[in-house]
Write a protein that holds these residues in place. Sequence first.
Motif, PDB file in Angstrom:
ATOM      1  N   THR A  13      15.467  78.413  73.631  1.00 47.95           N
ATOM      2  CA  THR A  13      15.829  77.088  73.136  1.00 47.95           C
ATOM      3  C   THR A  13      17.346  76.922  73.034  1.00 47.95           C
ATOM      4  O   THR A  13      17.830  75.819  72.892  1.00 47.95           O
ATOM      5  CB  THR A  13      15.201  76.839  71.754  1.00 47.95           C
ATOM      6  OG1 THR A  13      15.580  77.890  70.870  1.00 47.95           O
ATOM      7  CG2 THR A  13      13.693  76.770  71.861  1.00 47.95           C
ATOM      8  N   ARG A  14      18.090  78.014  73.100  1.00 44.27           N
ATOM      9  CA  ARG A  14      19.546  77.855  73.071  1.00 44.27           C
ATOM     10  C   ARG A  14      19.980  77.072  74.303  1.00 44.27           C
ATOM     11  O   ARG A  14      19.375  77.161  75.366  1.00 44.27           O
ATOM     12  CB  ARG A  14      20.238  79.216  73.013  1.00 44.27           C
ATOM     13  CG  ARG A  14      20.077  80.085  74.246  1.00 44.27           C
ATOM     14  CD  ARG A  14      20.728  81.449  74.032  1.00 44.27           C
ATOM     15  NE  ARG A  14      20.554  82.330  75.178  1.00 44.27           N
ATOM     16  CZ  ARG A  14      21.349  82.351  76.236  1.00 44.27           C
ATOM     17  NH1 ARG A  14      22.364  81.499  76.298  1.00 44.27           N
ATOM     18  NH2 ARG A  14      21.148  83.185  77.231  1.00 44.27           N
ATOM     19  N   ASN A  15      21.049  76.326  74.125  1.00 49.40           N
ATOM     20  CA  ASN A  15      21.483  75.426  75.191  1.00 49.40           C
ATOM     21  C   ASN A  15      22.153  76.178  76.333  1.00 49.40           C
ATOM     22  O   ASN A  15      23.084  76.953  76.122  1.00 49.40           O
ATOM     23  CB  ASN A  15      22.452  74.386  74.612  1.00 49.40           C
ATOM     24  CG  ASN A  15      22.765  73.282  75.591  1.00 49.40           C
ATOM     25  OD1 ASN A  15      22.010  73.065  76.526  1.00 49.40           O
ATOM     26  ND2 ASN A  15      23.862  72.596  75.373  1.00 49.40           N
ATOM     27  N   GLN A  17      24.097  75.706  80.170  1.00 49.53           N
ATOM     28  CA  GLN A  17      24.897  74.684  80.817  1.00 49.53           C
ATOM     29  C   GLN A  17      25.018  74.950  82.309  1.00 49.53           C
ATOM     30  O   GLN A  17      25.238  76.083  82.726  1.00 49.53           O
ATOM     31  CB  GLN A  17      26.295  74.613  80.185  1.00 49.53           C
ATOM     32  CG  GLN A  17      26.258  74.297  78.697  1.00 49.53           C
ATOM     33  CD  GLN A  17      27.638  74.107  78.100  1.00 49.53           C
ATOM     34  OE1 GLN A  17      28.581  73.759  78.794  1.00 49.53           O
ATOM     35  NE2 GLN A  17      27.746  74.321  76.794  1.00 49.53           N
ATOM     36  N   GLN A 243      16.102  73.180  75.921  1.00 50.17           N
ATOM     37  CA  GLN A 243      17.137  72.225  76.292  1.00 50.17           C
ATOM     38  C   GLN A 243      18.110  72.832  77.289  1.00 50.17           C
ATOM     39  O   GLN A 243      18.219  74.051  77.430  1.00 50.17           O
ATOM     40  CB  GLN A 243      17.888  71.724  75.054  1.00 50.17           C
ATOM     41  CG  GLN A 243      18.593  72.805  74.240  1.00 50.17           C
ATOM     42  CD  GLN A 243      19.172  72.234  72.955  1.00 50.17           C
ATOM     43  OE1 GLN A 243      18.571  71.376  72.316  1.00 50.17           O
ATOM     44  NE2 GLN A 243      20.363  72.709  72.578  1.00 50.17           N
ATOM     45  N   ILE A 244      18.820  71.945  77.985  1.00 53.22           N
ATOM     46  CA  ILE A 244      19.808  72.362  78.971  1.00 53.22           C
ATOM     47  C   ILE A 244      20.823  71.233  79.112  1.00 53.22           C
ATOM     48  O   ILE A 244      20.496  70.052  78.936  1.00 53.22           O
ATOM     49  CB  ILE A 244      19.152  72.693  80.324  1.00 53.22           C
ATOM     50  CG1 ILE A 244      20.110  73.444  81.234  1.00 53.22           C
ATOM     51  CG2 ILE A 244      18.630  71.443  81.028  1.00 53.22           C
ATOM     52  CD1 ILE A 244      19.417  74.103  82.427  1.00 53.22           C
ATOM     53  N   THR A 245      22.082  71.595  79.404  1.00 54.95           N
ATOM     54  CA  THR A 245      23.137  70.605  79.605  1.00 54.95           C
ATOM     55  C   THR A 245      23.577  70.613  81.063  1.00 54.95           C
ATOM     56  O   THR A 245      23.814  71.674  81.644  1.00 54.95           O
ATOM     57  CB  THR A 245      24.347  70.890  78.697  1.00 54.95           C
ATOM     58  OG1 THR A 245      23.944  70.761  77.326  1.00 54.95           O
ATOM     59  CG2 THR A 245      25.490  69.914  78.968  1.00 54.95           C
ATOM     60  N   LEU A 279      22.558  66.156  77.960  1.00 52.92           N
ATOM     61  CA  LEU A 279      21.747  67.185  77.326  1.00 52.92           C
ATOM     62  C   LEU A 279      20.293  66.762  77.466  1.00 52.92           C
ATOM     63  O   LEU A 279      19.905  65.678  77.025  1.00 52.92           O
ATOM     64  CB  LEU A 279      22.108  67.325  75.845  1.00 52.92           C
ATOM     65  CG  LEU A 279      21.177  68.224  75.005  1.00 52.92           C
ATOM     66  CD1 LEU A 279      21.275  69.672  75.460  1.00 52.92           C
ATOM     67  CD2 LEU A 279      21.485  68.092  73.522  1.00 52.92           C
ATOM     68  N   ARG A 281      16.434  67.610  76.473  1.00 55.01           N
ATOM     69  CA  ARG A 281      15.714  68.343  75.430  1.00 55.01           C
ATOM     70  C   ARG A 281      14.249  67.951  75.456  1.00 55.01           C
ATOM     71  O   ARG A 281      13.908  66.770  75.507  1.00 55.01           O
ATOM     72  CB  ARG A 281      16.318  68.045  74.054  1.00 55.01           C
ATOM     73  CG  ARG A 281      15.566  68.712  72.888  1.00 55.01           C
ATOM     74  CD  ARG A 281      16.107  68.260  71.548  1.00 55.01           C
ATOM     75  NE  ARG A 281      17.477  68.683  71.359  1.00 55.01           N
ATOM     76  CZ  ARG A 281      18.438  67.917  70.858  1.00 55.01           C
ATOM     77  NH1 ARG A 281      18.166  66.664  70.504  1.00 55.01           N
ATOM     78  NH2 ARG A 281      19.658  68.380  70.699  1.00 55.01           N
TER      79      ARG A 281
END
Length: 422
Positions: A13-15, A17, A243-245, A279, A281
Amino acid sequence: MNVHLTFNSQPATRNRQLSITGSKSETNRLLLLQALYPNLKLENTSNSDDSEVMSKALQNAQPLTLNPQLVDVHHAGTAMRFLTAYFAMQEGKEVVLTGSARMKERPIQILVDALRQLGAEIRYEEKEGFPPLRIKGKKISKSKVSLPADVSSQYISALLLIAPKLEHGIELTLEGKITSVPYIQMTLGLLNEIGVKTSFTRNTIKVNPQPATRNPQTITVESDWSSASYWYSIIALSEIGTQITLSSYKKNSLQGDSALVQIYKDFGVETIFENNSILLRKSSNPQPTTHNLQLNNSPDIAQTIAVTCFGLGLGCRLTGLHTLKIKETDRLEALKNELTKLGAVISVTNDSLILESYSPPLEGSPKGGVAIKTYQDHRMAMAFAPLALKVPIVIEEAEVVSKSYPTYWDDLKSIGFTVSEL
């Protein structure tokens, strides 16, 4: 090269990039404009095969010689259409514009007929209505032209892009109901950005002539929304909280595929615009329903959406897809063939796809992975890859992704997918 894809656990779950290469659609338009206006400087251009082909063709075109120069665009359909128009108005140059075996099956007569209306000198080298084309560049002084409105927007954009360098510009009449309007608006938006005056009223588009060389100007290409679609699919198929950026994206995008923001809300994906990035999510699980989507303005994301719905066990009815019949492959039939292998109940027409809900999704898939045929189509490879979050998948001819997203497999590895060559 075939690849075997697996994912043993859900993404953290950490973002994470990722930087996505510039839009292929914007890049190819701007490359042609740069050839017309050399003081135009481009940044964040696409590193796709299609854009490389386009750039090379524009840079290497030679003056008229005894034997015409051969320009091979391979599988690049956008380059074929845009270059047909470009070479038609290049006085003193003669080329034979050709491509792959599949390219020779993709119709181009509507564009050729329109250019001939303007006075262009183009003839077919083999089959009437299809590449290869022999094009002898000449001064084009006529300005009024018409063509059917329901054709590929690339035919329309090809004419609009060369218009400011024509003696009297262009007045283009579109006959019937217009499709792929966002791509036309993208072209007009980029023309406006470099100072060309345009108008689009009802079914008439006007582009004013602008013969003078422009003052130096730099344009930064927005990242590709079509490429972002695969990450929307990955987030949709992941657990809540994933999530992802992605960078670099604009809230007021010229790209029709930015419709992903609204479409994927229904699949539980939230989009947050922040610092020139988005972002993504997973905020909720979608409701078990059949999704009806009109994709007339964004047909390139149809494959991604169909695969996402299947992976989630949802049904969908996608319409407005008539242009998919003449892409790198017949994308509707290709989707039907490959999703059926995975157990889907699916039907297609000339312009639609209907997928029945399937619960639980992917039950009983073989442990070694189902082999997905890509038909030399980059979007088939990338659209099916996210299913590896659910079951092992084998993607055949995986190198085809270089057409639009050369780093795709490396980017999948960076977030935890196992990508093994077979």
